[in-house]
Design a protein around this motif. Structure first.
Motif, PDB file in Angstrom:
ATOM      1  N   SER B 104      64.209  -6.133  38.616  1.00  0.00           N
ATOM      2  CA  SER B 104      62.906  -5.542  39.182  1.00  0.00           C
ATOM      3  C   SER B 104      63.723  -5.544  40.276  1.00  0.00           C
ATOM      4  N   ARG B 106      63.515  -7.305  43.258  1.00  0.00           N
ATOM      5  CA  ARG B 106      63.900  -8.176  44.042  1.00  0.00           C
ATOM      6  C   ARG B 106      64.716  -8.798  42.452  1.00  0.00           C
ATOM      7  N   THR B 107      63.522  -9.330  41.745  1.00  0.00           N
ATOM      8  CA  THR B 107      64.411 -10.682  40.498  1.00  0.00           C
ATOM      9  C   THR B 107      65.062  -9.720  39.676  1.00  0.00           C
ATOM     10  N   LYS B 145      66.014 -16.336  48.637  1.00  0.00           N
ATOM     11  CA  LYS B 145      63.997 -16.396  48.810  1.00  0.00           C
ATOM     12  C   LYS B 145      64.377 -16.118  50.531  1.00  0.00           C
ATOM     13  N   ALA B 146      64.796 -15.599  51.483  1.00  0.00           N
ATOM     14  CA  ALA B 146      64.152 -14.962  52.426  1.00  0.00           C
ATOM     15  C   ALA B 146      63.266 -14.132  52.246  1.00  0.00           C
TER      16      ALA B 146
ATOM     17  N   ALA C  75      49.924 -14.531  46.391  1.00  0.00           N
ATOM     18  CA  ALA C  75      50.812 -14.737  45.622  1.00  0.00           C
ATOM     19  C   ALA C  75      50.934 -14.726  44.101  1.00  0.00           C
ATOM     20  N   SER C 104      59.637 -21.735  50.626  1.00  0.00           N
ATOM     21  CA  SER C 104      60.462 -20.775  51.273  1.00  0.00           C
ATOM     22  C   SER C 104      59.661 -19.500  51.634  1.00  0.00           C
ATOM     23  N   ARG C 105      59.665 -18.049  52.232  1.00  0.00           N
ATOM     24  CA  ARG C 105      59.464 -17.043  52.549  1.00  0.00           C
ATOM     25  C   ARG C 105      58.674 -15.950  51.633  1.00  0.00           C
ATOM     26  N   ARG C 106      59.873 -15.833  50.753  1.00  0.00           N
ATOM     27  CA  ARG C 106      59.345 -15.213  49.030  1.00  0.00           C
ATOM     28  C   ARG C 106      59.332 -15.836  47.786  1.00  0.00           C
ATOM     29  N   THR C 107      58.973 -17.491  47.465  1.00  0.00           N
ATOM     30  CA  THR C 107      59.386 -17.945  46.335  1.00  0.00           C
ATOM     31  C   THR C 107      58.146 -19.032  47.218  1.00  0.00           C
ATOM     32  N   ILE C 128      56.753 -21.326  39.154  1.00  0.00           N
ATOM     33  CA  ILE C 128      57.802 -20.960  40.676  1.00  0.00           C
ATOM     34  C   ILE C 128      56.756 -19.734  40.991  1.00  0.00           C
ATOM     35  N   TYR C 130      56.056 -15.578  43.246  1.00  0.00           N
ATOM     36  CA  TYR C 130      56.271 -15.446  44.247  1.00  0.00           C
ATOM     37  C   TYR C 130      55.443 -14.291  45.416  1.00  0.00           C
ATOM     38  N   LYS C 145      57.500  -8.643  42.351  1.00  0.00           N
ATOM     39  CA  LYS C 145      58.428  -8.667  43.001  1.00  0.00           C
ATOM     40  C   LYS C 145      58.749  -6.947  43.499  1.00  0.00           C
TER      41      LYS C 145
ATOM     42  N   MET D  48      41.853 -11.644  40.796  1.00  0.00           N
ATOM     43  CA  MET D  48      42.561 -10.570  41.278  1.00  0.00           C
ATOM     44  C   MET D  48      42.962  -9.061  40.916  1.00  0.00           C
TER      45      MET D  48
END
Lengths: 146, 146, 146, 146
Positions: B104, B106-107, B145-146, C75, C104-107, C128, C130, C145, D48
């Motif tokens: 995808s 981002r991952t 992971k920013a 998330a 972190s910002r994204r995970t 984990i 996202y 994602k 969700m």
């Protein structure tokens, strides 16, 4: 040269060829517990210029092996996973601490934390060991799961 | 000495210091795919006399890095796991094949098979990569992971 | 009937249809933390007569969802794993506690412990998440994602 | 009422209370293989508004149980993981296919693919089973790892 049987687990772990190759030192090992250290050397860097995930994992795996073999029963790795959190800067010294979270007759589970020089979280691992019994070595090389 | 930017991914992967240290060769790399090889050398043995789990993982991790960086977007490891099946005999040559099972924006997710010289199953890995965007490098070292 | 937006996270989690179906109660939820409870009902048993692994996982997953959505950013689950330790007896009440181990910002990464009525370890999970940004919903259903 | 011993594995799996509760049907089960189906019902939705991860996992876990118990030896779950790829729309029918990737005397490993009605990838699972021997039931409820 002493007999291998007479070496302590700590001595065996430190004579481990791959651990020596990577410069891993065993700081402490006890029942269900181990603490190890590894300096990040220039050979451990990947093509992006940061420490290779395989080097971080190898330190964690060695801490897992130390803790899972601390009860006097041979234990082999069945499954491990690693989650990466941050990239330690070049020249760092990494510490791995393995703690047993469950022990049964045939399996045992460990958590291993990898931290950097300032204690920052670098990665978290989990490992499941299979605990062998002497009469269960498998002739065709399937390890520990006989 | 060529400019790093102008090197192919295969050349970058082969110049990777840790991969060179371990003797890993990149046989093939394409979109979402990579095939690598590593001889089991005497330095890779553990205190039980069999190949160290960290060496097997390092080969798998490098195949994962190759496949996940094959699309031209920088990808970093978020999570990997490994299940060990059998112990390859000393002097073996291990092969790792990584295949993308999901991509995808981002991952991306990969499976990596490790086999021995006769094609026997040595280990199976899975890895999840985080795909960076150029403006999202995190100043405090949290990678990708920013 | 209140507006969904105005419900607290705890209320939203308790109105979750699947959680209600399973009888999950949210005891506590805070920043990066959640504690939930589920009685083992007769519908949750498997063909071996013990609680179904899917029911234990569902409780863990719901605790993970609670903790990972506690910061006000949506998330979604990317990866979870579960290691089973023991079988709780019929009629047990299971408790799940989720703790954030990295953000972190994204995970974000969580550990979830499942215990039985006497505090015995039933299973350990890791998850984990996202963390979405509002403008990144993917039109073809790839969740979080984008 | 038939005797449980005389039921086929497929019949036992379909009489499983939790699987019935979720509406899981066993389409096929053979040596090291199983194919199951589950409709996404309104009770399986999360807060969700999309299908709860626990419901997807439960289908995968049941396919894993089917495949791992297909050899006539009782197998229990030791470890499973799931990676989520996409959210199936409401009213979907999910299919899970489990395939054995390794079998040894005491452990076995499976991959389980979850797909949606149009064959799109919804999630990928991996599971490790511990294969019991009759005389190794643990009196204090530690399951399969005696």
């Amino acid at each position: 040269m002493g007999d291998v049987e007479s070496l302590s687990l700590k001595e065996q772990l430190e004579r481990d060829p791959f651990a020596r190759y990577l410069g891993i030192r065993v700081l402490d090992v006890g029942e269900g517990f181990a603490k190890l250290r590894m300096p990040v050397r220039s050979e451990m860097v990947n093509f992006m210029g940061t420490i290779h995930g395989g080097a971080i994992f190898s330190l964690a795996d060695h801490a897992f092996a130390a803790a899972s073999n601390s009860h006097g029963t041979t234990a082999v790795a069945l499954h491990l996973d690693i989650t990466y959190f941050s990239v330690p800067p070049a020249g760092s010294i990494l510490t791995a601490e393995a703690h047993e979270i469950h022990l049964s007759r045939r399996t045992a589970t460990y958590r291993i934390e990898i931290t950097g020089a300032e204690g920052q979280s670098v990665a978290a691992c989990q490992g499941i060991a299979y605990r062998k019994q002497k009469d269960q070595v498998d002739s065709d090389g399937n390890f520990g799961k006989a």
